[in-house]
Design an enzyme around this catalytic site. Sequence first.
Site, mmCIF file in Angstrom:
data_model
loop_
_atom_site.group_PDB
_atom_site.id
_atom_site.type_symbol
_atom_site.label_atom_id
_atom_site.label_comp_id
_atom_site.label_asym_id
_atom_site.label_seq_id
_atom_site.Cartn_x
_atom_site.Cartn_y
_atom_site.Cartn_z
ATOM 1 N N HIS A 104 -4.251 -41.627 -45.370
ATOM 2 C CA HIS A 104 -5.191 -42.174 -44.394
ATOM 3 C C HIS A 104 -5.667 -43.545 -44.891
ATOM 4 C CE1 HIS A 104 -6.306 -37.762 -43.272
ATOM 5 N NE2 HIS A 104 -5.392 -38.224 -42.450
ATOM 6 N N VAL A 150 -8.144 -41.562 -50.180
ATOM 7 C CA VAL A 150 -8.278 -40.413 -51.088
ATOM 8 C C VAL A 150 -7.488 -39.220 -50.557
ATOM 9 C CG1 VAL A 150 -10.472 -41.061 -52.138
ATOM 10 C CG2 VAL A 150 -10.486 -39.800 -49.980
ATOM 11 N N HIS A 151 -6.792 -39.386 -49.446
ATOM 12 C CA HIS A 151 -6.020 -38.295 -48.856
ATOM 13 C C HIS A 151 -4.533 -38.650 -48.865
ATOM 14 C CE1 HIS A 151 -9.821 -37.454 -46.214
ATOM 15 N NE2 HIS A 151 -9.967 -37.006 -47.449
ATOM 16 N N LEU A 152 -3.777 -37.973 -49.694
ATOM 17 C CA LEU A 152 -2.322 -38.181 -49.718
ATOM 18 C C LEU A 152 -1.644 -36.851 -49.417
ATOM 19 C CD1 LEU A 152 -3.565 -39.846 -52.515
ATOM 20 C CD2 LEU A 152 -1.411 -40.980 -52.041
#
Lengths: 474, 126
Positions: free
Chosen positions: A257, A410-412
């Site tokens: 994101h 921080v979202h993978l």
Amino acid sequence: MTRLDTDILVIGSGAGGAVSAAHLAAAGRRVTIVEEGPWVGPDEVEPFGLDEMAIKYRNHGLAPALGSPTIAYAEGRCVGGSTEVNSGLYHRLPDHLADEWRTTYAIDEWSPEVLARYSARIESELSVTTVPGAPPASSAVLSRGASKLGWRNVEFARVFAYDKEGRGTKQTMSRTFLPRALASGAELLPDTRVLKLVRDGTRVIGAQARRSHPGGGVERLDISAEHVFVCGGATQTPALLHRSGWRRGIGTGLKLHPTIKIAARFGHPLDHGDVPMHRITEFSPNLTIGGSANRKGQVAMALADTGVPFEEALADWENVSVYYAAIRSEGSGRVIGLPRLKAPVVTYSLTEGDMSRLARGLIHLGEALLAAGAIELYPSVVGGPVVRDTSELGVWWDRVNRSTAGLMTVHLTSSVRMGEDRSRAGADSFGRVHGATNLRVNDASLLPDAPGVNPQATIMAIAARNVDHFLSGA
Amino acid sequence: MDRMGTVTVVRCPAMLWFEREVVGALVTSEDRTVRSSVEAFVDGSLRDMPELLRAGVAGESVLLGAYAAVLRARGRLDRDGVIGLLDTLDGLSLPLLGQYPRLMRSLVLMAENELTTGSAADTRRA
């Protein structure tokens, strides 16, 4: 060298690994969990502070997804994984995405109803709730701004438990699923990095690992296992599989994101010890607006991102808070594990549409913050400019580009996508790596696409589902 | 790695000469404890970077350090000179060089501002 033997080896102790280990151990299986990072007591370091960055984050929270522009990302590296360092926001996967993923990736026994059942189970095992009483001022800003503009907004639930005085405790994996796994007989080895999996044809027969001892010294471990669940997260899981010789469908399709920020200055103080729990959902799931960690250090970094003088605003930091706009991206990336290197190479390509959405997101975020009473906005765009009135926001359209935008995430997810379509997926509908008989992935890597919301709820529900499938012997 | 007080102190610093000069120039506090703690945090961050990124940053530091050493030998590099050099890099439209001062500034800003304020628990709640 020490030799260990286990029934099931779980690599990683974050949202996927902890749920897997707890449910497998509760079913009577002999489970060993290895975690690369250290065990850190739940209250040992202050949330979002320097010690937390140094001890609980991988790379001190400083890693890049290379591309144009480069996107900074942060992930946890400690017992409990990223659940120990995130904001604890909990959001089920939207039904329409579950449907879309089923058809696009040919995922068997997958539907919104199935996912809802597992989400309900996870929620009954955690404490998922909203803040008792009024939200903190930094969060109320988002609600107030959105309401003035007639935009939808919501207070997200979080994995928090509250005592009678209203003090909240984040229900991280080190407080919940990991103690349950240990109580059911699982063994946990912190400070243990798996170097590679040992394979015999299509079977994994164990792992080579290195354990660091707190007092110094390194021990080589050879771990034999009947089954292996790799749960190292969207960068480490494909890197380990690459180092171990699995490549097809592994490490491609990375999603994240992309997030652009604003440091917003108000005429009154805001709280700085928590992360805002409100989100503006008017444009979701393709664009979500929320708030970030906003201690003085983070405020200073966000102000500096603009690249214009900010000393006066920093002196007034108690009136400043950091907010973001995050998009669902059309682009994608790769994770490449390289021999002898600890860190994989991570790349990500944003499309022109992504850049346009980021600019739009920044402007919408600015509108909401000004409507909420912000007096100055510092965007994470080199050269800014700083905006003080809605009439000035349009300037940002032209200023957000590949060389000026300061992006992070921080979202993978999605680096070993699940599904029966082998041209797109690295693992089957239940996380078993295509071409392997007893090797499973059970973490964020499996999500076929970025969910547009914090992925922790989806990761946990999928992990519980896949463990049930494994235990059924199907 | 040892933890001392509120920061992590890393033995055998991995920082290069020019990186230490940059940190020294960017820290605004005169307090020796704060200055050494900021340096320790930046040192730990550089040491903990992904290897390829660290190699790139170190390469830039060596090149810039060589240039800075020449300026210093001619008596033309003090604290303001280091900051001026960073500002020059920042103004270049070369992404790789431009990211160097931003990275160093971010690390120093984060560390110094965290070290010179109270804990979050002490922070006033609105």
